[in-house]
Write an enzyme that holds these catalytic residues in place. Structure first.
Site, PDB file in Angstrom:
ATOM      1  CG  ASP A  11      -1.739   1.223   1.377  1.00  0.00           C
ATOM      2  OD1 ASP A  11      -2.397   1.604   0.401  1.00  0.00           O
ATOM      3  OD2 ASP A  11      -1.691   1.839   2.462  1.00  0.00           O
ATOM      4  CG  ASP A  13      -1.056   7.877   0.791  1.00  0.00           C
ATOM      5  OD1 ASP A  13      -0.684   9.046   0.866  1.00  0.00           O
ATOM      6  OD2 ASP A  13      -1.412   7.341  -0.283  1.00  0.00           O
ATOM      7  CG  ASP A 170      -1.633   2.223   6.582  1.00  0.00           C
ATOM      8  OD1 ASP A 170      -1.952   2.000   5.390  1.00  0.00           O
ATOM      9  OD2 ASP A 170      -1.851   3.311   7.150  1.00  0.00           O
TER      10      ASP A 170
END
Length: 224
Positions: A11, A13, A170
C-alpha cells in the site's frame, strides 16, 4: 523465485511512504483560507489512510452530504496537487528494504486506493517510479480495495501468482484484500491507524510495529 514468495506489494500512504506531513500542511492551508484555526498533526494523521474525504470531514466537521463539503474537498485536492512530495518520504528502514528486494531479485510494486493523478508524481518525486514493477491505482480497476481485483492485476503485470506474493498495508481493507487474494499479509501498525483501532482483529499473517522490522521478516519468508 523460491516457493515462499514471488513479489512484494505495498500500500502507499502510511505503509511505504509517510505522506501525512504534506497532507497536514494542505489541510491547514485550506483551514487558513476558510479563516479557521489549524489542526494538530497527530489529529490529522489518523485519517490519512482513509483518504481526502475523511480528512476534510474530520478537519471541518462536515458530513459528505453537506453542501459545503464538495467545494472544500475539491479545493483540498487542488492544493494537494501542488504540494505532493514536499515533505513526504519513505518510512525509515524502507529504503534499505527496497534495496534488499532489488539485490535479492524480488520484484515489488504498489497497490493503492490513491488516484493515479497523485500517486505517479509522488512516486516520481521520490525516485521510486522506475523501480516499481507495477503501480496499480483505482483508475486501473473497477473495484477498489478491499476487493482483491487490484492485487490480481498487480500479479498479472508482474507475472507472479498471488498465492506466492506478499501484501503489506496499514489498513484493515489492505489486509482483507490481501487475504481474499490468497496472499501472505503483513499489517504495518506504524501506519495511520484510527484512534482505538485494534489491528489484531484484522487477521493478518504477520504484524510489524516499525518499518525497520519489514526487511528481516521478508528475509525469513524469502529464503534463497
Amino acid at each position: 523465485m523460491t516457493e515462499q514468495t514471488a513479489a512484494v506489494l505495498f500500500d502507499l500512504d502510511g505503509t511505504l511512504i509517510d505522506t501525512a506531513p504534506d497532507f497536514h500542511w494542505v489541510i491547514n492551508q485550506l483551514l487558513s483560507e476558510e479563516g479557521l484555526p489549524p489542526v494538530e498533526y497527530a489529529f490529522l494523521r489518523r485519517y490519512v489512510s482513509q483518504g481526502a474525504r475523511a480528512m476534510v470531514e474530520a478537519a471541518f466537521n462536515y458530513r459528505e452530504d453537506e453542501e459545503e463539503f464538495t467545494r472544500l474537498h475539491q479545493r483540498m485536492l487542488e492544493i494537494y496537487l501542488g504540494h505532493l512530495d514536499v515533505d513526504s518520504k519513505l518510512f525509515p528502514g524502507l529504503e534499505q528494504c527496497l534495496q534488499w528486494l532489488q539485490t535479492a531479485g524480488i520484484p515489488w510494486g504498489i497497490v493503492t486506493n490513491k488516484p493515479e493523478l497523485y500517486t505517479l508524481p509522488v512516486m516520481q518525486g521520490l525516485g521510486l517510479k522506475q523501480q516499481a514493477a507495477c503501480i496499480i491505482c483505482p483508475d486501473h480497476v473497477s473495484q477498489r480495495k478491499p476487493h482483491p481485483e487490484a492485487l490480481y492485476l498487480a500479479c498479472e503485470q508482474i507475472g507472479c501468482s498471488a498465492e506466492k506474493s506478499i501484501y503489506v498495508g496499514d489498513h484493515i481493507r489492505d489486509i482483507e484484500a490481501g487475504n481474499r487474494a490468497g496472499m501472505t499479509t503483513v499489517a504495518a501498525t506504524y501506519g495511520y491507524l484510527n484512534e482505538g483501532e485494534d489491528p489484531a482483529s484484522w487477521q493478518a499473517d504477520h504484524y510489524i510495529s516499525c518499518a525497520t522490522e519489514l526487511t528481516p521478516l521478508l528475509q525469513s519468508l524469502y529464503k534463497a
